[in-house]
Design an enzyme around this catalytic site. Structure first.
Site, PDB file in Angstrom:
ATOM      1  N   HIS A  43       4.405   2.018  -8.017  1.00 15.53           N
ATOM      2  CA  HIS A  43       3.420   0.920  -8.008  1.00 15.53           C
ATOM      3  C   HIS A  43       2.522   1.013  -9.234  1.00 15.53           C
ATOM      4  O   HIS A  43       2.178  -0.002  -9.843  1.00 15.53           O
ATOM      5  CB  HIS A  43       2.534   1.006  -6.754  1.00 15.53           C
ATOM      6  CG  HIS A  43       3.260   0.843  -5.466  1.00 15.53           C
ATOM      7  ND1 HIS A  43       3.436   1.879  -4.582  1.00 15.53           N
ATOM      8  CD2 HIS A  43       3.854  -0.238  -4.901  1.00 15.53           C
ATOM      9  CE1 HIS A  43       4.100   1.445  -3.523  1.00 15.53           C
ATOM     10  NE2 HIS A  43       4.376   0.175  -3.685  1.00 15.53           N
TER      11      HIS A  43
ATOM     12  N   GLN B 231      15.420  -7.789  -3.331  1.00 15.35           N
ATOM     13  CA  GLN B 231      14.168  -8.514  -3.105  1.00 15.35           C
ATOM     14  C   GLN B 231      13.801  -9.340  -4.351  1.00 15.35           C
ATOM     15  O   GLN B 231      13.342 -10.483  -4.234  1.00 15.35           O
ATOM     16  CB  GLN B 231      13.052  -7.524  -2.775  1.00 15.35           C
ATOM     17  CG  GLN B 231      11.670  -8.154  -2.723  1.00 15.35           C
ATOM     18  CD  GLN B 231      10.630  -7.209  -2.174  1.00 15.35           C
ATOM     19  OE1 GLN B 231      10.448  -7.133  -0.979  1.00 15.35           O
ATOM     20  NE2 GLN B 231       9.919  -6.502  -3.033  1.00 15.35           N
TER      21      GLN B 231
ATOM     22  N   GLY C   4       0.815  -1.213   0.000  1.00 14.94           N
ATOM     23  CA  GLY C   4       0.000   0.000   0.000  1.00 14.94           C
ATOM     24  C   GLY C   4       0.844   1.256   0.000  1.00 14.94           C
ATOM     25  O   GLY C   4       2.017   1.233  -0.355  1.00 14.94           O
TER      26      GLY C   4
ATOM     27  N   ARG D 252       8.187   5.210   1.715  1.00 14.17           N
ATOM     28  CA  ARG D 252       8.853   5.840   2.865  1.00 14.17           C
ATOM     29  C   ARG D 252       9.185   7.313   2.620  1.00 14.17           C
ATOM     30  O   ARG D 252       9.444   8.045   3.571  1.00 14.17           O
ATOM     31  CB  ARG D 252      10.131   5.089   3.217  1.00 14.17           C
ATOM     32  CG  ARG D 252       9.875   3.756   3.869  1.00 14.17           C
ATOM     33  CD  ARG D 252      11.137   3.204   4.517  1.00 14.17           C
ATOM     34  NE  ARG D 252      10.825   2.092   5.393  1.00 14.17           N
ATOM     35  CZ  ARG D 252      10.668   0.831   4.980  1.00 14.17           C
ATOM     36  NH1 ARG D 252      10.798   0.555   3.713  1.00 14.17           N
ATOM     37  NH2 ARG D 252      10.368  -0.123   5.840  1.00 14.17           N
TER      38      ARG D 252
HETATM   39  O1  PAF Z   1       8.072  -4.682  -1.898  1.00 13.92           O
HETATM   40  C1  PAF Z   1       7.118  -4.701  -1.087  1.00 13.92           C
HETATM   41  O2  PAF Z   1       6.313  -3.780  -1.010  1.00 13.92           O
HETATM   42  C2  PAF Z   1       6.963  -5.897  -0.166  1.00 13.92           C
HETATM   43  O3  PAF Z   1       8.187  -6.381   0.256  1.00 13.92           O
HETATM   44  C3  PAF Z   1       6.117  -7.026  -0.793  1.00 13.92           C
HETATM   45  C4  PAF Z   1       6.799  -7.642  -2.000  1.00 13.92           C
HETATM   46  C5  PAF Z   1       4.749  -6.483  -1.183  1.00 13.92           C
HETATM   47  C6  PAF Z   1       5.910  -8.142   0.239  1.00 13.92           C
HETATM   48  O4  PAF Z   1       5.247  -7.672   1.376  1.00 13.92           O
END
Ligand code: PAF
Length: 282
Positions: free
Chosen positions: A37, A153, A31, A187
């Site tokens: 996003h 990630q 979110g 953030r």
């Molecule tokens: O990148 C993110 O926002 C989070 O690490 C994810 C991949 C949604 C997992 O909670």
């Protein structure tokens, strides 16, 4: 766009789409959505018949309670943005729905999950794998989309998906930046105006280091980035690593790997806010 909060409803909706032959894209998020996003959602909408966006601040990936408590939450704005982008389903569960009992699974993909963020945020990637593997299992998407700002990630999720979801395609999407170069991040909303002013120095230093690297060694390039950022009052580099872009092992020579990435984490301001960014050298 429909909003569902129960796993059973999510699965039922997705099963109905799949029964009519539709392809499904999944965009996992926590979110506080921004244009970064939005770029993932747009890409999923363009490549799949159905786009599911999860909005869930996953507690198991936070190794700092304050960070979890302060993480921005903007449900209504997120819902409106997703509807406008053409997402099909927003999945916004509670923590009890996702974790009816503690998740004791452990995931391990060294060195991708042990270096850099893995070393400074113990347990973080295990939590990421826990939630992302649950989402993959709920939705069974054809493709899933992740932003390259979280470069490490993506490497960890790729390894996890290769082991548990081999037919799923992981789609990395380029970093979206503000006009002054700051990488978009949820953030960033936590930065004070003064912190927001100095934060673009991170990307400036990374960008300048590209030309610098043509005439200098890996060690010199690394140090020049650290020195340039640390010379800004209010910024402090936690780590800067120049790594091979697949396994994320540190390199000592520019010829050591085909693709090389610089990954940085910087403390900004007094709180401080932890900002991450990365850049491709080759
Ligand atoms: O990148 C993110 O926002 C989070 O690490 C994810 C991949 C949604 C997992 O909670």
């Amino acid at each position: 766009m429909e909003v569902v909060s129960k796993i059973a409803d999510l699965k039922a909706r997705v099963a109905a789409f799949k029964a009519s032959g539709k392809t499904v894209g999944l965009v996992p998020t926590m979110g506080a959505l921004h244009n970064g996003h939005a770029s993932l959602v747009k890409r999923s909408v363009s490549e799949n018949d159905v786009t599911v966006v999860s909005v869930f601040v996953n507690p198991t990936q936070f190794n700092d309670k304050n960070d979890l408590a302060n993480y921005p939450r903007t449900f209504e704005a997120d819902r409106d943005l997703l509807a406008g982008l053409g997402a099909t389903l927003m999945f916004a569960p509670t923590a009890d729905e996702v974790y009816p009992e503690p998740d004791t699974r452990s995931f391990s993909y060294p060195p991708t999950d042990t270096v850099m963020e893995g070393a400074f945020r113990p347990g973080h990637f295990n939590g990421v794998c826990q939630i992302v593997s649950k989402l993959f299992a709920f939705v069974e998407p054809d493709r899933s989309y992740f932003g390259e700002k979280d470069f490490q990630q993506i490497a960890v999720i790729r390894a996890m998906a290769a082991e548990h979801f081999p037919s799923l395609t992981i789609c990395p999407c380029p970093i979206v930046r503000e006009d002054d170069g700051l990488a978009l991040s949820s953030r960033n909303t936590l930065l004070t105006p003064a912190e927001r002013q100095i934060a673009p120095a991170i990307f400036k230093a990374l960008s300048r280091s590209i030309a610098f690297s043509k005439q200098h060694s890996v060690a010199e390039t690394k140090q020049s980035v650290i020195d340039e950022i640390n010379s800004v009052d209010g910024l402090e580099v936690q780590y800067y690593e120049i790594v091979d872009a697949i396994a994320l092992r540190s390199v000592t020579d520019w010829n050591e790997a085909e693709h090389i990435q610089g990954c940085i984490t910087v403390f900004c301001g007094h709180t401080p806010i932890r900002l991450i960014d990365n850049i491709n050298y080759k």
